[in-house]
Write a protein that holds these residues in place. Structure first.
Motif, short mmCIF file in Angstrom:
data_model
loop_
_atom_site.label_atom_id
_atom_site.label_comp_id
_atom_site.label_asym_id
_atom_site.label_seq_id
_atom_site.Cartn_x
_atom_site.Cartn_y
_atom_site.Cartn_z
N TRP A 96 0.86 -1.28 0.02
CA TRP A 96 0.03 0.15 0.09
C TRP A 96 0.61 1.24 0.04
CZ3 TRP A 96 -0.23 3.00 4.61
CH2 TRP A 96 -1.00 4.15 4.72
N TRP A 97 2.18 1.12 0.66
CA TRP A 97 2.94 2.29 0.70
C TRP A 97 3.58 2.49 -0.48
CZ3 TRP A 97 8.06 2.44 3.47
CH2 TRP A 97 8.74 4.04 3.71
N LEU A 98 4.16 1.52 -1.11
CA LEU A 98 5.22 1.69 -2.06
C LEU A 98 4.63 1.59 -3.69
CD1 LEU A 98 7.94 -0.39 -0.90
CD2 LEU A 98 7.91 1.99 -0.74
N ALA A 99 3.32 1.11 -3.75
CA ALA A 99 2.59 0.60 -4.92
C ALA A 99 2.50 2.36 -5.71
CB ALA A 99 1.56 -0.12 -4.86
N PRO A 100 2.70 2.48 -6.98
CA PRO A 100 2.24 3.61 -7.66
C PRO A 100 0.69 3.87 -7.54
CG PRO A 100 2.96 2.01 -9.13
CD PRO A 100 3.16 1.37 -8.03
N GLY A 117 -15.03 16.25 -6.77
CA GLY A 117 -15.65 17.21 -7.89
C GLY A 117 -15.31 16.94 -9.16
N LYS A 118 -15.94 17.77 -10.23
CA LYS A 118 -15.93 17.29 -11.43
C LYS A 118 -14.30 18.21 -11.80
CE LYS A 118 -17.35 19.14 -15.97
NZ LYS A 118 -18.40 19.71 -16.72
N GLY A 119 -13.57 17.00 -12.75
CA GLY A 119 -12.44 17.55 -13.22
C GLY A 119 -11.26 17.45 -12.19
N VAL A 120 -11.46 16.86 -10.94
CA VAL A 120 -10.39 16.85 -9.95
C VAL A 120 -9.93 15.23 -9.96
CG1 VAL A 120 -9.92 16.95 -7.39
CG2 VAL A 120 -11.66 18.66 -8.51
N THR A 121 -8.49 15.28 -10.04
CA THR A 121 -7.77 14.03 -9.83
C THR A 121 -7.60 13.52 -8.53
OG1 THR A 121 -5.98 14.88 -11.80
CG2 THR A 121 -5.57 12.93 -10.36
N PHE A 122 -8.03 12.17 -8.54
CA PHE A 122 -8.01 11.44 -7.34
C PHE A 122 -7.25 10.06 -7.56
CE2 PHE A 122 -11.91 10.55 -9.29
CZ PHE A 122 -12.13 9.34 -9.08
N ASP A 123 -7.08 9.21 -6.64
CA ASP A 123 -6.31 7.74 -6.81
C ASP A 123 -7.36 6.79 -6.90
OD1 ASP A 123 -3.79 9.41 -6.40
OD2 ASP A 123 -3.78 8.71 -4.38
N ALA A 124 -7.02 5.92 -7.90
CA ALA A 124 -7.81 4.90 -7.93
C ALA A 124 -7.44 3.68 -6.91
CB ALA A 124 -7.44 4.02 -9.35
N PRO A 125 -8.64 2.97 -6.62
CA PRO A 125 -8.36 1.96 -5.52
C PRO A 125 -7.41 0.91 -5.89
CG PRO A 125 -10.87 2.07 -6.23
CD PRO A 125 -9.89 2.86 -7.30
N LEU A 126 -6.75 0.51 -4.87
CA LEU A 126 -5.66 -0.53 -4.93
C LEU A 126 -6.12 -1.80 -5.60
CD1 LEU A 126 -2.47 -0.14 -4.83
CD2 LEU A 126 -2.70 -1.03 -2.39
N LYS A 127 -5.62 -2.14 -6.74
CA LYS A 127 -6.15 -3.59 -7.35
C LYS A 127 -5.09 -4.26 -7.69
CE LYS A 127 -9.23 -5.00 -11.04
NZ LYS A 127 -10.04 -4.20 -12.10
N LEU A 128 -5.17 -5.55 -7.71
CA LEU A 128 -4.28 -6.53 -8.08
C LEU A 128 -4.64 -7.41 -9.11
CD1 LEU A 128 -1.20 -7.79 -7.36
CD2 LEU A 128 -2.66 -9.70 -6.17
N SER A 129 -4.41 -6.91 -10.44
CA SER A 129 -4.95 -7.31 -11.75
C SER A 129 -4.43 -8.84 -11.97
CB SER A 129 -4.69 -6.33 -12.98
OG SER A 129 -5.17 -5.05 -12.46
N ALA A 130 -3.21 -8.93 -11.75
CA ALA A 130 -2.56 -10.21 -12.16
C ALA A 130 -2.52 -11.11 -10.88
CB ALA A 130 -1.04 -10.28 -12.46
#
Length: 247
Positions: free
Chosen positions: A88-92, A186-199
């Motif tokens: 959680w700390w090191l993942a981009p 709000g509209k147009g504001v950047t936020f982080d996506a949920p942490l997800k393990l795709s592989a």
């Protein structure tokens, strides 16, 4: 006609190459009513008494190995907490942006050509490989003799630790409801996506690395079994057991 120089061998005497030696003078062999040798007399030659003695000695050793394997499984699995925090700390972070399309919110990637999502999986995989190698080294240093229960415990504990780290990292990361998150910022504001393990195959990195490193350490630095001793030649006189020279 002269008598033979050597008398014939006495009846019922076994050859010196056989598995039995004739009883010495004054010590008759103990036999049962039908002439068979009892089990306690052949305990050292694979009899039932010898088999029971071997089983009694091996039983406590196996119980001890199973107990150590249970401790290793729990200890390795609990290390998944540290892996989850580090992930959680090191993942981009994957940047997202919310926008309105009529009355509905739409969420899309801010950088469509970014590789942050791949970096999330790669970070988990590298950390899991490092945890597998360290856990295998720790188990080897604690118990160098190894054993099948320890190897199984190392693999099962690594898999449980990976699952725990995955779920903990997702829980510590950003909210899973991206639409609600976009509405809040709000509209147009950047936020982080949920942490997800795709592989999901990254979950096997920890147990795989642990098994490979542990088996390699056992093969390189583990105890060696003593080689078989050559059988004694019955025609070569053996020295006395007390070490004194033979007269």
């Amino acid at each position: 006609m002269s008598a033979p120089l050597t008398p014939p061998p006495p009846p019922h005497e076994h050859s010196p190459h056989g598995g039995w030696q004739p009883p010495s003078a004054g010590q008759p062999a103990a036999t049962s009513g039908d002439g068979a040798v009892p089990d306690d007399a052949v305990a050292g030659h694979g009899g039932r008494a010898g088999w029971y003695g071997w089983y009694a000695q091996d039983g406590p050793g196996m119980k001890r190995e199973l107990g150590e394997a249970a401790v290793v499984t729990v200890a390795v699995a609990l290390c998944g907490v540290l892996l989850g925090v580090l992930w959680w700390w090191l993942a981009p972070r994957v940047p997202l942006v919310g926008d309105l399309a009529g009355d509905n919110w739409v969420v899309y990637l801010k950088d469509t050509e970014g590789e942050q999502a791949i970096g999330v999986d790669g970070t988990f995989t590298l950390l899991a490989l490092a945890f597998g190698a360290v856990s295998a080294l720790a188990v080897f240093l604690v118990r160098r003799s190894g054993g099948v229960p320890l190897v199984v415990a190392l693999g099962v504990g690594g898999l449980l630790g990976s699952l725990l780290a995955w779920r903990l990292g997702v829980w510590l990361g950003p909210a899973q409801d991206v639409v609600a998150h976009a509405r809040d910022v709000g509209k147009g504001v950047t936020f982080d996506a949920p942490l997800k393990l795709s592989a999901k195959g990254a979950l096997l990195a920890w147990p795989f690395a642990g098994l490979v490193v542990h088996l390699g350490l056992i093969a390189l630095f583990g105890p060696r079994d003593p080689g078989p001793c050559p059988p004694a030649d019955p025609y070569v006189p053996q020295p006395p057991h007390d070490g004194s020279p033979k007269a």
